[in-house]
Design an enzyme around this catalytic site. Structure first.
Site, PDB file in Angstrom:
ATOM      1  N   HIS A 166      14.040  -9.546  30.354  1.00  0.00           N
ATOM      2  CA  HIS A 166      14.966 -10.301  29.501  1.00  0.00           C
ATOM      3  C   HIS A 166      15.104  -9.672  28.111  1.00  0.00           C
ATOM      4  O   HIS A 166      16.005 -10.028  27.368  1.00  0.00           O
ATOM      5  CB  HIS A 166      14.468 -11.738  29.369  1.00  0.00           C
ATOM      6  CG  HIS A 166      15.470 -12.784  29.720  1.00  0.00           C
ATOM      7  ND1 HIS A 166      16.708 -12.528  30.273  1.00  0.00           N
ATOM      8  CD2 HIS A 166      15.412 -14.132  29.574  1.00  0.00           C
ATOM      9  CE1 HIS A 166      17.359 -13.669  30.458  1.00  0.00           C
ATOM     10  NE2 HIS A 166      16.603 -14.648  30.047  1.00  0.00           N
ATOM     11  N   TYR A 213      15.050 -17.171  20.549  1.00  0.00           N
ATOM     12  CA  TYR A 213      14.814 -17.157  21.990  1.00  0.00           C
ATOM     13  C   TYR A 213      16.158 -17.087  22.691  1.00  0.00           C
ATOM     14  O   TYR A 213      17.185 -17.526  22.188  1.00  0.00           O
ATOM     15  CB  TYR A 213      13.964 -18.337  22.482  1.00  0.00           C
ATOM     16  CG  TYR A 213      12.533 -18.208  22.013  1.00  0.00           C
ATOM     17  CD1 TYR A 213      11.606 -17.468  22.735  1.00  0.00           C
ATOM     18  CD2 TYR A 213      12.129 -18.790  20.813  1.00  0.00           C
ATOM     19  CE1 TYR A 213      10.307 -17.319  22.289  1.00  0.00           C
ATOM     20  CE2 TYR A 213      10.829 -18.642  20.361  1.00  0.00           C
ATOM     21  CZ  TYR A 213       9.924 -17.907  21.103  1.00  0.00           C
ATOM     22  OH  TYR A 213       8.642 -17.750  20.643  1.00  0.00           O
ATOM     23  N   ASN A 267      17.830 -18.467  25.133  1.00  0.00           N
ATOM     24  CA  ASN A 267      18.729 -19.579  25.437  1.00  0.00           C
ATOM     25  C   ASN A 267      19.453 -20.142  24.223  1.00  0.00           C
ATOM     26  O   ASN A 267      20.382 -20.933  24.376  1.00  0.00           O
ATOM     27  CB  ASN A 267      17.965 -20.696  26.144  1.00  0.00           C
ATOM     28  CG  ASN A 267      17.475 -20.265  27.510  1.00  0.00           C
ATOM     29  OD1 ASN A 267      17.764 -19.167  27.978  1.00  0.00           O
ATOM     30  ND2 ASN A 267      16.729 -21.134  28.159  1.00  0.00           N
ATOM     31  N   TYR A 276       6.670 -11.179  25.290  1.00  0.00           N
ATOM     32  CA  TYR A 276       7.934 -10.917  25.981  1.00  0.00           C
ATOM     33  C   TYR A 276       8.423  -9.470  25.815  1.00  0.00           C
ATOM     34  O   TYR A 276       9.429  -9.097  26.395  1.00  0.00           O
ATOM     35  CB  TYR A 276       9.032 -11.848  25.457  1.00  0.00           C
ATOM     36  CG  TYR A 276       8.747 -13.302  25.711  1.00  0.00           C
ATOM     37  CD1 TYR A 276       8.742 -13.815  27.008  1.00  0.00           C
ATOM     38  CD2 TYR A 276       8.477 -14.163  24.662  1.00  0.00           C
ATOM     39  CE1 TYR A 276       8.472 -15.151  27.241  1.00  0.00           C
ATOM     40  CE2 TYR A 276       8.207 -15.504  24.882  1.00  0.00           C
ATOM     41  CZ  TYR A 276       8.200 -15.989  26.178  1.00  0.00           C
ATOM     42  OH  TYR A 276       7.932 -17.310  26.406  1.00  0.00           O
ATOM     43  N   ASN A 286      21.953 -17.531  30.355  1.00  0.00           N
ATOM     44  CA  ASN A 286      21.833 -18.558  29.318  1.00  0.00           C
ATOM     45  C   ASN A 286      22.074 -18.029  27.910  1.00  0.00           C
ATOM     46  O   ASN A 286      22.568 -18.762  27.055  1.00  0.00           O
ATOM     47  CB  ASN A 286      20.469 -19.247  29.402  1.00  0.00           C
ATOM     48  CG  ASN A 286      20.377 -20.143  30.616  1.00  0.00           C
ATOM     49  OD1 ASN A 286      21.384 -20.674  31.086  1.00  0.00           O
ATOM     50  ND2 ASN A 286      19.180 -20.307  31.149  1.00  0.00           N
TER      51      ASN A 286
END
Length: 190
Positions: free
Chosen positions: A17, A62, A64, A12, A110
């Site tokens: 994000h 993470y 969320n 990631y 989120n």
């Protein structure tokens, strides 16, 4: 406490994000911070700026579930919510644009929903634009992939602008910082 939202893990690292993590890394480099520790599901680094303790935070829960780390850290360090700066990606802003706000909704993000759900509701928001996905493209794919080559430069400029804005708000206060670093509205022709 300056929090950058993102997702842990090499896969990631360059995703849109991870904008918050990248601004935190930029600040750490500016302030020559090299020592990180793991605490309450986050990577934490501390420094002093103008006699004030600054805590850099990259939640490792993470995106969320970011609030599961940020809420407890805020309470552990006894940081007032208005002294929590949160940096994150925003699809409603053009690539590289920044916007600072003292309050607001989750805007469908989120990570922000998780902060609100975990008792962190009155923090300062530093949003960095990543633009919207192309029509008929998936939002999840959009935020979890890197930028195409032609957008890397404006995005990098946005990351730099966000780091400068955080420093400016620390120095000037959030109200003056918002005045200085938020994009100016164009005046309508009369």
């Amino acid at each position: 406490m300056i929090v950058g939202l993102g997702n842990p893990g090499h896969e990631y690292e360059k995703s849109k994000h991870n904008t918050g993590f990248r601004v935190i890394d930029n600040l750490a480099a500016r302030w020559k911070i090299t020592t990180w520790q793991h605490k309450m599901d986050a990577e934490i680094a501390q420094t002093m700026i103008d006699g004030e303790k600054i805590i850099l935070v990259k939640p490792q829960t993470y995106m969320n579930n970011s609030g599961q780390s940020v809420g407890p850290l805020m309470r552990w360090y006894k940081v007032e919510q208005s002294d929590v700066y949160v940096i994150y990606d925003d699809m409603d802003l053009a690539v590289g644009r920044i916007r600072i706000r003292k309050s607001g909704s989750d805007g469908g993000h989120n990570g922000i929903k998780s902060l609100l759900a975990n008792g962190c509701t009155d923090f300062i928001r530093f949003r960095v634009g990543i633009g919207r996905p192309l029509p008929h493209h998936d939002v999840v794919d959009h935020v979890l992939t890197p930028f195409p080559d032609e957008l890397i430069q404006p995005y990098a400029e946005g990351l730099e602008a966000a780091a400068i804005a955080v420093e400016g708000c620390l120095e000037l206060g959030v109200d003056k910082g918002m005045n200085r670093y938020n994009p100016k509205k164009k005046k309508k022709a009369e």
